[in-house]
Design an enzyme around this catalytic site. Structure first.
Site, PDB file in Angstrom:
ATOM      1  N   ARG A 276      -2.883  10.965  -1.669  1.00 18.86           N
ATOM      2  CA  ARG A 276      -4.210  11.507  -1.364  1.00 18.86           C
ATOM      3  C   ARG A 276      -4.160  12.872  -0.690  1.00 18.86           C
ATOM      4  NH1 ARG A 276      -8.498   8.028  -0.650  1.00 18.86           N
ATOM      5  NH2 ARG A 276      -6.999   6.370  -0.252  1.00 18.86           N
ATOM      6  N   ARG A 312     -14.668   5.190  -6.491  1.00 15.70           N
ATOM      7  CA  ARG A 312     -14.529   5.013  -5.050  1.00 15.70           C
ATOM      8  C   ARG A 312     -15.846   4.709  -4.324  1.00 15.70           C
ATOM      9  NH1 ARG A 312     -12.944   8.282  -1.823  1.00 15.70           N
ATOM     10  NH2 ARG A 312     -11.599   6.944  -0.597  1.00 15.70           N
ATOM     11  N   TYR A 316     -15.416   1.157  -2.650  1.00 14.31           N
ATOM     12  CA  TYR A 316     -15.173   1.149  -1.199  1.00 14.31           C
ATOM     13  C   TYR A 316     -16.345   1.681  -0.389  1.00 14.31           C
ATOM     14  CZ  TYR A 316     -10.346   1.795  -3.110  1.00 14.31           C
ATOM     15  OH  TYR A 316      -9.172   1.725  -3.810  1.00 14.31           O
ATOM     16  N   CYS A 342     -25.023   0.328 -16.323  1.00 12.96           N
ATOM     17  CA  CYS A 342     -25.936  -0.785 -16.106  1.00 12.96           C
ATOM     18  C   CYS A 342     -25.438  -1.709 -15.000  1.00 12.96           C
ATOM     19  CB  CYS A 342     -26.118  -1.551 -17.403  1.00 12.96           C
ATOM     20  SG  CYS A 342     -26.629  -0.469 -18.736  1.00 12.96           S
TER      21      CYS A 342
HETATM   22  C1  LIG Z   1      -0.551   4.124  -2.792  1.00  9.41           C
HETATM   23  C2  LIG Z   1       0.789   4.306  -2.242  1.00  9.41           C
HETATM   24  C3  LIG Z   1       1.177   5.553  -1.693  1.00  9.41           C
HETATM   25  C4  LIG Z   1       0.242   6.732  -1.574  1.00  9.41           C
HETATM   26  O1  LIG Z   1      -0.779   6.494  -0.668  1.00  9.41           O
HETATM   27  P1  LIG Z   1      -1.740   7.707  -0.224  1.00  9.41           P
HETATM   28  O2  LIG Z   1      -2.681   7.051   0.705  1.00  9.41           O
HETATM   29  O3  LIG Z   1      -2.395   8.220  -1.439  1.00  9.41           O
HETATM   30  O4  LIG Z   1      -0.866   8.719   0.430  1.00  9.41           O
HETATM   31  C5  LIG Z   1       2.475   5.683  -1.253  1.00  9.41           C
HETATM   32  N1  LIG Z   1       3.352   4.657  -1.317  1.00  9.41           N
HETATM   33  C6  LIG Z   1       3.008   3.443  -1.808  1.00  9.41           C
HETATM   34  C7  LIG Z   1       4.015   2.370  -1.860  1.00  9.41           C
HETATM   35  C8  LIG Z   1       1.722   3.227  -2.279  1.00  9.41           C
HETATM   36  O5  LIG Z   1       1.387   2.039  -2.756  1.00  9.41           O
END
Ligand SMILES: *Cc1c(COP(=O)(O)O)cnc(C)c1O
Length: 416
Positions: A276, A312, A316, A342
């Protein structure tokens, strides 16, 4: 920081007017900024300074080949969670020696593919998985390099925003039995334990949960050394948060500074798995207002992007800033911004105050670069939207809009 900004009253991605992209590729469309991606990756990677480290981009956040390729060129490895993501990372030219494979449900077929590709390591999440991997590696005549994913059991009371680091979560091996698992792993002929992995959750905007969990794991690593189970890699996972609204997450420098006392003396190679924080604010989803519906209780802006394009908000209740592509001197209204799907849960925002907008006008859904396109679907038989990469004053389509033919590819009507 990102490179989406107003010049005059018009929103630009780097030096390209968003309106211009929309008129060429249509809406909805994802737009990513090259400079933002580069800045975010470089800031994260260089924060580690001269500590031996590898930054493995979490492919599930954004798996477009062009994005993976550009991050790979900047030195990124890949954190993958499926065979499909391995395929993408390799296609993008990322060296298998920079690929780590996590996930609670790896299939034997995926294990084989990763073994044959000679990835850096498997982040193994259970004892049973380790036994299966041992068997599969034996069949392939390989030794599987492994890190055990340890669940640090960071309590939700101390850290209510942690979602995967709890004892009761499905992820990883409980820290209290981790030493036992490492000892047992030693007896497996085709397993080579070379690391420890921890990943405690996502969109974490404070350093303390990271610090707490790393301290716990570093205690474990010391015990491993005492037991003569040396490891080389400490994979500290991802999960660093970004600003969607008013969150104030640590900068990469602050993040590393907080972890540094724990990491410095360890004499291990550090792997991090940011997703992210690299791509989130490097992308926007552009959508067009189709209809304005004024009811007594509420205003609705019906736009052409739905929950299938960006999940999202529905999934969430996540907040995404909505910016008008043109700022006009108009009053603000309070509205629900909803999609054409829908489902009542199909919205980009609820009770949002924004400039009054009319049919045909464009809205940029900000911070949509991570878990945006990758979570999109064809629900309601809607073709998935195009992705566009902007660099300076240029832009290119990096994934074409799907067609109706794409929707039915692979479908068969049987003749009975
Ligand atoms: C989803 C995930 C990430 C990345 O998470 P971010 O919040 O996008 O940084 C890193 N390592 C593992 C094992 C994950 O499942």
């Amino acid at each position: 920081m990102n490179y989406f900004q107003y010049i005059g009253n018009e929103l630009f991605a780097e030096q390209v007017p968003i309106q211009e992209i929309a008129s060429q590729v249509g809406t909805p469309a994802y737009i990513y900024s090259y400079q933002t991606l580069k800045r975010h990756f470089t800031a994260h990677d260089s924060a580690f300074g001269n500590i031996d480290h590898l930054t493995c981009f979490a492919v599930k956040a954004n798996s477009n080949l062009a994005i993976l390729e550009l991050l790979g060129k900047l030195g990124a490895g890949a954190d993958i969670v499926s065979g499909g993501e391995l395929f993408r990372a390799l296609k993008a030219g990322i060296s298998p020696k920079k690929i780590v494979f996590a996930g609670v449900g790896k299939t034997q077929q995926e294990m084989e593919y990763a073994l044959e590709s000679e990835i850096l390591m498997f982040n193994v999440e259970s004892w049973q998985e380790l036994e299966v991997l041992n068997e599969v590696a034996g069949k392939c005549g390989k030794v599987a390099p492994v890190a055990l994913r340890v669940n640090p059991d960071i309590s939700s009371e101390t850290h209510p925003y942690i979602t995967t680091g709890l004892k009761e979560s499905k992820f990883g091996i409980d820290i209290h039995s981790a030493l036992e698992s490492y000892k047992k792993a030693r007896s497996l002929k085709n397993i080579n334990t070379i690391g420890t992995h921890v990943h405690i959750g996502s969109q974490i905007t404070k350093v303390s949960p990271f610090v707490d969990s790393l301290e716990r794991i570093s205690g474990l690593i010391q015990k491993l050394r005492q037991e003569d189970i040396p490891i080389r890699y400490f994979d500290i996972g991802g999960g660093l948060g970004i600003t969607y609204k008013d969150e104030a997450p640590p900068s990469p420098q602050e993040f590393f500074k907080a972890l540094s006392p724990t990491l410095q003396g360890m004499d291990l190679s550090i792997i991090s798995e940011p997703g992210r924080v690299i791509v989130g604010n490097a992308g926007a989803l552009i959508t067009k207002v189709l209809y304005v519906k004024k009811k007594e209780e509420k205003n609705f802006l019906i736009v052409d992007a739905g929950m299938n394009d960006i999940m999202r908000p529905s999934l969430y209740k996540a907040y995404h800033e909505l910016l008008p592509v043109f700022i006009e001197k108009r009053q603000n209204i309070l509205a629900d911004i909803v999609g054409p799907i829908c489902e009542s849960g199909d919205f980009l925002a609820r009770d949002r105050e924004l400039q009054e907008l009319f049919s045909g006008e464009l809205i940029a859904t900000m911070s949509a670069g991570a878990y945006g396109f990758t979570m999109s679907s064809n629900y309601n038989s809607r073709p998935r939207v195009p992705e566009v990469l902007v660099k300076g004053d240029k832009f290119r389509i990096i994934r074409e809009r799907e067609t109706y033919e794409d929707l039915i590819r692979g479908e068969i009507i049987p003749n009975f």
